[in-house]
Design an enzyme around this catalytic site. Structure first.
Site, PDB file in Angstrom:
ATOM      1  N   GLY A   1     -13.908  13.700 -30.794  1.00 35.20           N
ATOM      2  CA  GLY A   1     -13.528  12.839 -29.662  1.00 35.20           C
ATOM      3  C   GLY A   1     -13.274  11.410 -30.121  1.00 35.20           C
ATOM      4  N   VAL A   2     -12.844  11.248 -31.368  1.00 39.39           N
ATOM      5  CA  VAL A   2     -12.666   9.902 -31.941  1.00 39.39           C
ATOM      6  C   VAL A   2     -11.542   9.126 -31.256  1.00 39.39           C
TER       7      VAL A   2
ATOM      8  N   GLY B   1     -10.949   9.077 -28.089  1.00 40.51           N
ATOM      9  CA  GLY B   1     -11.309   8.737 -26.705  1.00 40.51           C
ATOM     10  C   GLY B   1     -11.876   7.335 -26.592  1.00 40.51           C
TER      11      GLY B   1
ATOM     12  N   ASP C   1     -10.268  21.434 -33.978  1.00 43.40           N
ATOM     13  CA  ASP C   1     -10.305  21.575 -32.520  1.00 43.40           C
ATOM     14  C   ASP C   1     -11.647  22.178 -32.115  1.00 43.40           C
TER      15      ASP C   1
ATOM     16  N   LEU D   1     -18.590  13.885 -29.258  1.00 45.65           N
ATOM     17  CA  LEU D   1     -18.080  13.234 -28.050  1.00 45.65           C
ATOM     18  C   LEU D   1     -16.904  13.995 -27.440  1.00 45.65           C
TER      19      LEU D   1
ATOM     20  N   THR E   1     -24.488  13.909 -19.899  1.00 44.42           N
ATOM     21  CA  THR E   1     -23.967  13.124 -18.780  1.00 44.42           C
ATOM     22  C   THR E   1     -24.860  13.112 -17.548  1.00 44.42           C
TER      23      THR E   1
ATOM     24  N   GLU F   1     -23.784  13.512 -14.773  1.00 48.17           N
ATOM     25  CA  GLU F   1     -23.265  14.554 -13.864  1.00 48.17           C
ATOM     26  C   GLU F   1     -24.230  15.739 -13.784  1.00 48.17           C
TER      27      GLU F   1
ATOM     28  N   TYR G   1     -17.339  20.987 -14.713  1.00 49.67           N
ATOM     29  CA  TYR G   1     -17.617  20.088 -15.846  1.00 49.67           C
ATOM     30  C   TYR G   1     -19.124  19.982 -16.064  1.00 49.67           C
TER      31      TYR G   1
ATOM     32  N   LYS H   1     -21.464  21.088 -19.229  1.00 55.29           N
ATOM     33  CA  LYS H   1     -22.285  20.107 -19.951  1.00 55.29           C
ATOM     34  C   LYS H   1     -23.766  20.487 -19.922  1.00 55.29           C
TER      35      LYS H   1
ATOM     36  N   HIS I   1     -19.710   4.876 -17.947  1.00 54.14           N
ATOM     37  CA  HIS I   1     -19.461   3.633 -18.673  1.00 54.14           C
ATOM     38  C   HIS I   1     -17.965   3.464 -18.853  1.00 54.14           C
TER      39      HIS I   1
ATOM     40  N   ARG J   1     -10.766   2.601 -20.879  1.00 55.52           N
ATOM     41  CA  ARG J   1     -11.073   3.761 -20.040  1.00 55.52           C
ATOM     42  C   ARG J   1      -9.774   4.491 -19.681  1.00 55.52           C
TER      43      ARG J   1
HETATM   44  P1  NAP Z   1     -12.391  10.582 -23.212  1.00 57.78           P
HETATM   45  O1  NAP Z   1     -11.873   9.193 -23.321  1.00 57.78           O
HETATM   46  O2  NAP Z   1     -11.815  11.509 -22.209  1.00 57.78           O
HETATM   47  O3  NAP Z   1     -12.260  11.255 -24.669  1.00 57.78           O
HETATM   48  C1  NAP Z   1     -12.443  12.619 -24.861  1.00 57.78           C
HETATM   49  C2  NAP Z   1     -12.167  12.951 -26.317  1.00 57.78           C
HETATM   50  O4  NAP Z   1     -12.347  14.381 -26.527  1.00 57.78           O
HETATM   51  C3  NAP Z   1     -10.738  12.632 -26.782  1.00 57.78           C
HETATM   52  O5  NAP Z   1     -10.792  12.122 -28.091  1.00 57.78           O
HETATM   53  C4  NAP Z   1     -10.079  14.015 -26.774  1.00 57.78           C
HETATM   54  O6  NAP Z   1      -8.997  14.130 -27.682  1.00 57.78           O
HETATM   55  C5  NAP Z   1     -11.240  14.861 -27.258  1.00 57.78           C
HETATM   56  N1  NAP Z   1     -11.033  16.300 -27.009  1.00 57.78           N
HETATM   57  C6  NAP Z   1     -10.838  16.925 -25.833  1.00 57.78           C
HETATM   58  N2  NAP Z   1     -10.679  18.253 -26.028  1.00 57.78           N
HETATM   59  C7  NAP Z   1     -10.784  18.472 -27.355  1.00 57.78           C
HETATM   60  C8  NAP Z   1     -10.698  19.627 -28.187  1.00 57.78           C
HETATM   61  N3  NAP Z   1     -10.468  20.839 -27.681  1.00 57.78           N
HETATM   62  N4  NAP Z   1     -10.857  19.485 -29.521  1.00 57.78           N
HETATM   63  C9  NAP Z   1     -11.063  18.257 -30.071  1.00 57.78           C
HETATM   64  N5  NAP Z   1     -11.137  17.117 -29.324  1.00 57.78           N
HETATM   65  C10 NAP Z   1     -11.007  17.221 -27.990  1.00 57.78           C
HETATM   66  O7  NAP Z   1     -13.986  10.565 -22.959  1.00 57.78           O
HETATM   67  P2  NAP Z   1     -15.032   9.367 -23.117  1.00 57.78           P
HETATM   68  O8  NAP Z   1     -15.100   8.613 -21.839  1.00 57.78           O
HETATM   69  O9  NAP Z   1     -14.787   8.665 -24.381  1.00 57.78           O
HETATM   70  O10 NAP Z   1     -16.396  10.205 -23.192  1.00 57.78           O
HETATM   71  C11 NAP Z   1     -16.898  10.688 -24.433  1.00 57.78           C
HETATM   72  C12 NAP Z   1     -17.871  11.815 -24.176  1.00 57.78           C
HETATM   73  O11 NAP Z   1     -18.945  11.344 -23.359  1.00 57.78           O
HETATM   74  C13 NAP Z   1     -17.305  13.018 -23.445  1.00 57.78           C
HETATM   75  O12 NAP Z   1     -17.952  14.165 -23.954  1.00 57.78           O
HETATM   76  C14 NAP Z   1     -17.708  12.804 -22.000  1.00 57.78           C
HETATM   77  O13 NAP Z   1     -17.796  14.037 -21.326  1.00 57.78           O
HETATM   78  C15 NAP Z   1     -19.058  12.152 -22.179  1.00 57.78           C
HETATM   79  N6  NAP Z   1     -19.482  11.225 -21.138  1.00 57.78           N
HETATM   80  C16 NAP Z   1     -18.693  10.193 -20.769  1.00 57.78           C
HETATM   81  C17 NAP Z   1     -19.151   9.286 -19.834  1.00 57.78           C
HETATM   82  C18 NAP Z   1     -18.309   8.123 -19.408  1.00 57.78           C
HETATM   83  O14 NAP Z   1     -18.641   7.519 -18.369  1.00 57.78           O
HETATM   84  N7  NAP Z   1     -17.291   7.744 -20.144  1.00 57.78           N
HETATM   85  C19 NAP Z   1     -20.428   9.445 -19.273  1.00 57.78           C
HETATM   86  C20 NAP Z   1     -21.207  10.522 -19.701  1.00 57.78           C
HETATM   87  C21 NAP Z   1     -20.741  11.394 -20.649  1.00 57.78           C
HETATM   88  P3  NAP Z   1      -7.461  13.830 -27.223  1.00 57.78           P
HETATM   89  O15 NAP Z   1      -7.296  12.330 -27.303  1.00 57.78           O
HETATM   90  O16 NAP Z   1      -6.697  14.575 -28.237  1.00 57.78           O
HETATM   91  O17 NAP Z   1      -7.311  14.346 -25.827  1.00 57.78           O
HETATM   92  O1  G4F Z   2     -14.273   7.720 -12.193  1.00 61.17           O
HETATM   93  P1  G4F Z   2     -14.587   9.122 -11.876  1.00 61.17           P
HETATM   94  O2  G4F Z   2     -13.484  10.110 -11.990  1.00 61.17           O
HETATM   95  O3  G4F Z   2     -15.839   9.510 -12.758  1.00 61.17           O
HETATM   96  P2  G4F Z   2     -16.945  10.676 -12.630  1.00 61.17           P
HETATM   97  O4  G4F Z   2     -16.483  11.802 -11.824  1.00 61.17           O
HETATM   98  O5  G4F Z   2     -18.215  10.001 -12.221  1.00 61.17           O
HETATM   99  O6  G4F Z   2     -17.048  11.165 -14.146  1.00 61.17           O
HETATM  100  C1  G4F Z   2     -17.152  10.242 -15.230  1.00 61.17           C
HETATM  101  O7  G4F Z   2     -18.505   9.884 -15.422  1.00 61.17           O
HETATM  102  C2  G4F Z   2     -19.369  10.972 -15.785  1.00 61.17           C
HETATM  103  C3  G4F Z   2     -20.784  10.398 -15.909  1.00 61.17           C
HETATM  104  O8  G4F Z   2     -21.413  10.460 -14.661  1.00 61.17           O
HETATM  105  C4  G4F Z   2     -18.878  11.571 -17.080  1.00 61.17           C
HETATM  106  F1  G4F Z   2     -19.709  12.588 -17.469  1.00 61.17           F
HETATM  107  C5  G4F Z   2     -17.462  12.074 -16.921  1.00 61.17           C
HETATM  108  O9  G4F Z   2     -16.990  12.545 -18.185  1.00 61.17           O
HETATM  109  C6  G4F Z   2     -16.566  10.921 -16.469  1.00 61.17           C
HETATM  110  O10 G4F Z   2     -16.493   9.976 -17.516  1.00 61.17           O
HETATM  111  O11 G4F Z   2     -15.140   9.209 -10.355  1.00 61.17           O
HETATM  112  C7  G4F Z   2     -16.222   8.423  -9.902  1.00 61.17           C
HETATM  113  C8  G4F Z   2     -16.372   8.597  -8.386  1.00 61.17           C
HETATM  114  C9  G4F Z   2     -16.371  10.061  -7.922  1.00 61.17           C
HETATM  115  O12 G4F Z   2     -17.376  10.251  -6.941  1.00 61.17           O
HETATM  116  C10 G4F Z   2     -15.004  10.227  -7.274  1.00 61.17           C
HETATM  117  O13 G4F Z   2     -14.988  11.178  -6.217  1.00 61.17           O
HETATM  118  O14 G4F Z   2     -15.249   7.985  -7.766  1.00 61.17           O
HETATM  119  C11 G4F Z   2     -14.767   8.826  -6.747  1.00 61.17           C
HETATM  120  N1  G4F Z   2     -13.351   8.514  -6.526  1.00 61.17           N
HETATM  121  C12 G4F Z   2     -12.854   8.000  -5.380  1.00 61.17           C
HETATM  122  N2  G4F Z   2     -11.513   7.878  -5.484  1.00 61.17           N
HETATM  123  C13 G4F Z   2     -12.325   8.732  -7.378  1.00 61.17           C
HETATM  124  C14 G4F Z   2     -11.176   8.321  -6.711  1.00 61.17           C
HETATM  125  N3  G4F Z   2     -12.309   9.201  -8.650  1.00 61.17           N
HETATM  126  C15 G4F Z   2     -11.091   9.267  -9.272  1.00 61.17           C
HETATM  127  N4  G4F Z   2     -11.039   9.701 -10.556  1.00 61.17           N
HETATM  128  N5  G4F Z   2      -9.925   8.903  -8.648  1.00 61.17           N
HETATM  129  C16 G4F Z   2      -9.905   8.417  -7.363  1.00 61.17           C
HETATM  130  O15 G4F Z   2      -8.860   8.104  -6.811  1.00 61.17           O
END
Ligand code: NAP
Ligand code: G4F
Length: 368
Positions: free
Chosen positions: A9-10, A12, A59, A81, A128, A130, A152, A156, A182, A187
């Site tokens: 996930g580098v 991302g 992958d 990641l 997460t 979630e 999802y 997880k 975060h 993002r």
């Molecule tokens: P992101 O921006 O969506 O990045 C996801 C990464 O996973 C990308 O590098 C993507 O590659 C890679 N990936 C997806 N499918 C793959 C596959 N089949 N093989 C290899 N790589 C693959 O996510 P992020 O926000 O950085 O989050 C990082 C991790 O933390 C994720 O596991 C997410 O579920 C978890 N997480 C995120 C949050 C948050 O708020 N951001 C909170 C809790 C947990 P491509 O660029 O090629 O698509």
């Molecule tokens: O920004 P979201 O899509 O993030 P969500 O669903 O919380 O997931 C993110 O955080 C998780 C950690 O809790 C990660 F595990 C996950 O990988 C991802 O990074 O939505 C946040 C909230 C939801 O309740 C959604 O229903 O915002 C609400 N929302 C309202 N309007 C919307 C929208 N979400 C999105 N994406 N787009 C809208 O228009």
């Protein structure tokens, strides 16, 4: 000892910040990339070609590629990641989500065992908030029961438990960070915060008329991604393998995020109506926008089941890792994202103008 990190996930949001963080600490960093029809990797483009940063094709769905890569790299730390990380998309692609987000974790653990690195390689799993889903208590800590509420989150949850299982069964140093949302200027553009900051910038610059959102009442504990990657590293430097909640301990609604983002671009909104009929009306700002509904609700962004009350308790991370959850406040986060997107939208406008002028000059034969 040489520190060698392998990051899945580098490309991302988190992978890019973590790479910068580890490179600055003197690590050799290896990242997994997938073949894509578009080869430009925006978030890590500035790192490509720098010493100690290496990319490899693999992958999460391809065990052999992972086994071979772990053998080649011989990592001392793996940060898993990679994920299909969009909750709403997981309702449309549940099987793919399960393959990458659940079985993918198992593939990484097995790749380490197959290469006999289980005693030397520490593994971080991106878990997460979630998992708490249809929450059973607020705020949520490491002892709060899980109640996943999307494909999802269910995937997880498997990742979380298989990491715990391998820790106990094989004595591996593998841990989950239960990270709350975060965000950052990197993002993905379809997550709600970035969608809002980009729309606020575009509306302020006359490039978009309205922003359509889903559930405005949803509550999140939003932190800054740059602060959170430090915690991933701290979890692997701990003296024993443990799981940690990483959050700010402060909660806000989607409506509050929207209100603040629009304020930063000089637009004051008043929210009127309820549910699907709610609208954010411009009550002060540029004259041509006053009185207009700039934010509306659309059913398209409602989820079959939605997680609406996430609020983390970072006490354990603060006490055991010395991590500071208050480094970047909610207000600072919104400001830095909006400022970034104002610049991005302005630059897009400038590039578009150059293209339009060029097309016109070519047509008129002014340039050839
Ligand atoms: P992101 O921006 O969506 O990045 C996801 C990464 O996973 C990308 O590098 C993507 O590659 C890679 N990936 C997806 N499918 C793959 C596959 N089949 N093989 C290899 N790589 C693959 O996510 P992020 O926000 O950085 O989050 C990082 C991790 O933390 C994720 O596991 C997410 O579920 C978890 N997480 C995120 C949050 C948050 O708020 N951001 C909170 C809790 C947990 P491509 O660029 O090629 O698509
Ligand atoms: O920004 P979201 O899509 O993030 P969500 O669903 O919380 O997931 C993110 O955080 C998780 C950690 O809790 C990660 F595990 C996950 O990988 C991802 O990074 O939505 C946040 C909230 C939801 O309740 C959604 O229903 O915002 C609400 N929302 C309202 N309007 C919307 C929208 N979400 C999105 N994406 N787009 C809208 O228009």
């Amino acid at each position: 000892m040489k520190h060698i990190a392998l990051i899945t996930g580098v490309t991302g949001q988190d992978g890019s910040y973590l790479s910068e963080f580890l490179l600055a600490k003197g690590y050799e960093v290896h990242g997994i990339i997938r073949r894509s029809s578009v080869d430009y990797r925006e978030r890590i483009a500035h790192l490509e070609g720098t010493p100690h940063f290496h990319l490899h094709y693999a992958d999460m769905g391809d065990s052999m590629s992972l086994v071979k890569l772990v053998d080649l790299v011989q990592p001392t730390e793996i940060y898993n990641l990679a994920a299909q990380s969009h909750v709403q998309v997981s309702f449309d692609a549940p099987e793919f989500t399960a393959d990458v987000d659940a079985v993918g974790v198992l593939r990484i653990l097995e790749a380490v065992r197959t290469n006999h690195l289980e005693k030397t390689c520490r593994i971080y799993q991106a878990s997460t908030s979630e998992l708490y889903g249809k929450v059973e208590e607020v705020p949520q800590n490491e002892n709060t029961p899980f109640h996943p509420y999307s494909p999802y989150a269910v995937a997880k949850l498997y990742g979380f438990w298989i990491v715990k299982e391998y820790r106990e069964a094989y004595g591996m140093f593998c841990c989950s960070g239960i990270l709350f949302n975060h965000e950052s200027e990197r993002r993905g553009e379809t997550f709600v915060t970035r969608k809002i900051t980009l729309a606020a910038a575009r509306i302020a610059q006359g490039k978009q008329e309205k922003l359509f959102l889903g559930n405005l009442d949803s509550l999140r504990d939003w932190g800054y991604a740059k602060d959170y990657v430090e915690c991933m590293w701290l979890i692997l430097q701990n003296d024993k393998p443990e799981d940690f909640v990483i959050a700010t301990g402060v909660q806000h609604s989607v409506r509050e995020f929207t209100d603040l983002a629009f304020r930063h671009v000089g637009i004051e909104l008043k929210f009127e109506g309820e549910g699907i009929d709610e609208k954010g009306i411009c009550v002060s700002g540029p004259e041509h926008l006053v009185g207009k509904a700039l934010v509306e609700v659309s059913k398209d962004f409602y989820r079959p089941t939605d997680v609406v009350n996430l609020w983390g308790d970072p006490t354990k991370a603060k006490a055991k890792l010395g991590w500071d959850p208050g480094k970047t406040s909610f207000e600072q986060l919104v400001k830095l994202m909006v400022e970034h997107d104002m610049g991005k939208v302005a630059a897009e406008g400038a590039a578009e103008k150059v293209r339009t002028n060029l097309a016109e000059y070519l047509e008129k034969g002014i340039v050839k």
